[in-house]
Design an enzyme around this catalytic site. Sequence first.
Site, PDB file in Angstrom:
ATOM      1  CG  ASP A 131      -2.221   6.946  11.103  1.00 36.45           C
ATOM      2  OD1 ASP A 131      -3.417   7.176  10.915  1.00 36.45           O
ATOM      3  OD2 ASP A 131      -1.765   7.773  11.767  1.00 36.45           O
ATOM      4  CB  THR A 189      -3.822  11.614   8.016  1.00 37.90           C
ATOM      5  OG1 THR A 189      -3.936  10.022   8.161  1.00 37.90           O
ATOM      6  CG2 THR A 189      -4.224  11.963   9.603  1.00 37.90           C
ATOM      7  CB  THR A 190      -3.373   8.593   3.478  1.00 34.98           C
ATOM      8  OG1 THR A 190      -2.850   7.815   4.868  1.00 34.98           O
ATOM      9  CG2 THR A 190      -2.742   8.138   2.357  1.00 34.98           C
ATOM     10  CG  ASP A 229      -7.025   7.032  12.678  1.00 36.10           C
ATOM     11  OD1 ASP A 229      -6.493   7.606  13.646  1.00 36.10           O
ATOM     12  OD2 ASP A 229      -6.312   6.650  11.764  1.00 36.10           O
TER      13      ASP A 229
END
Length: 534
Positions: free
Chosen positions: A64, A97-98, A390
């Site tokens: 994550d 997020t990545t 998520d």
Amino acid sequence: MVSLNPVQILNPMAEEERGETARLSSFVGAIAIGDLIKSTLGPKGMDKILQSFGQNKDIQVTNDGATILKSIGIDNPAAKILVELSKVQDDEVGDGTTSVTVLATELLKEAEKLVSQKIHPQTIIAGWRKAVKVAEQALEAAATDNSGNKEKFEEDLMNIARTTLSSKILDQHRDHFGKLAVEAVLRLKSSGDLNAIQIIKKLGGGMVDSFLDEGFLLDKKIGVNQPKTIENARILIGNTSMDADKIKVFGSRVRVDSTAKIAELELAEKEKMKEKVEMILKHDINCFINRQLIYNYPEQLFADSGVMAIEHADFEGVERLALVLGAEIVSTFGRPDLVKIGTCKQINEIMIGEDKLIHFSGCALNEACTIIIRGATQQILDEAERSLHDALCVLTQTVKEPRTVFGGGASEMLMANAVSKLAAITPGKEAAAMESFASALRQLPTIIADNAGYDSADLVAKLRASHTQGHTTAGLDMINGTVADMATLGITESFQVKRQVLLSAAEGAEVILRVDNIVKSAPRERMADSVPMF
């Protein structure tokens, strides 16, 4: 005679980096963060082990982006901007997020090439802003909204859940967990309050043993000699001390001249506690839940009255329980008429693995549900919880903003082609900036293919050709290593997530690109260790 010594403006200990040096320092820091995290992108992304150097040396195994970035110590100011970027993405939409960090990094790599060609940062930024506008328009045009058709919308939600989970530890069980997440979110109806969904982690079993339970589970035990099942419960939630009200003034003493007087004191304390219990019972309840401990004597009094007493409920659990039961947490009990009592149809004790939990079913807030995650180690449970969180965040966002787009690099290629078309008809240096933006967008499918061990140059070239020929739903099938139709495979993502990735990454890269000076202030001088003189 004129002195040629330079004027000292900053403190002697302060540091300053200017112009190209400052810009290079920002680029290097930000790009290093992107390189660290990009191997976790996509369905075949790898995990990182994060080990803390505290007393217990906790270990986290995760892919994550937000968790990795907030766990590593960073000194570079530009890198810290990217960390903030991933945190905002996590808070805003829960996923991507990545992607947002990697896209910002790729934009900075492209900007570095342009700056070395003597193109001014403001020219690059002007081109990027036009590119973002066109890319957003292309994304909006490609988005579909099936919220009018219940069956199709549920299928969309299921596809989004599968796509989100496919890059996580839950990939092999994505159908099972996707179903749990969709069921939980659909129970929320329009409120979208994720607090009504509780996640409990229990060691043992396999991940496929995880299940969804309607109602609320509290990880506590029912008091001694008290009813284990209650129908049509009326529940008072308190935050009050239930030990004998001893004198708690620091340094105070009570002197007595005989042991009989001690017995009198203890009796007086007991009476005080009995009065408190009687005040609680006046609320016409059959279950009392306390945030603090309930000691033996009050527990016995509750048992004599046939009231279930649950002590030391953890604080987050109590907050969530109060929401689910429609109750208020109270600390004083003098006005029963003003207190909001919680209700549910049944309270009973259940076993999960070797642990006993208290189950509240038929809660006042009927949206409430609990997902119980099973797994072999604590690290697996923690990562499964992050992955599921998520998915739940993305699904609640999709319920609010029902538009969807295709994943697997299809949306990035679509936006990149739209930007390239604009660059082709734009005169001047801004066209180079637009082309660099399109190139950065195409890097995302490239990295996804690289992480899966496929020939990214070949796959991305085929994907670009498919989009140029008008096959706008073409994307990367990372199971077979081919270019395929994302609509057929059901690889769907939330429009809101994709849009947020585009806007946040462009803004973050722009902030770093505008920097031409880094000033580090001098550290504060420490006082010399001296003995105070009186």
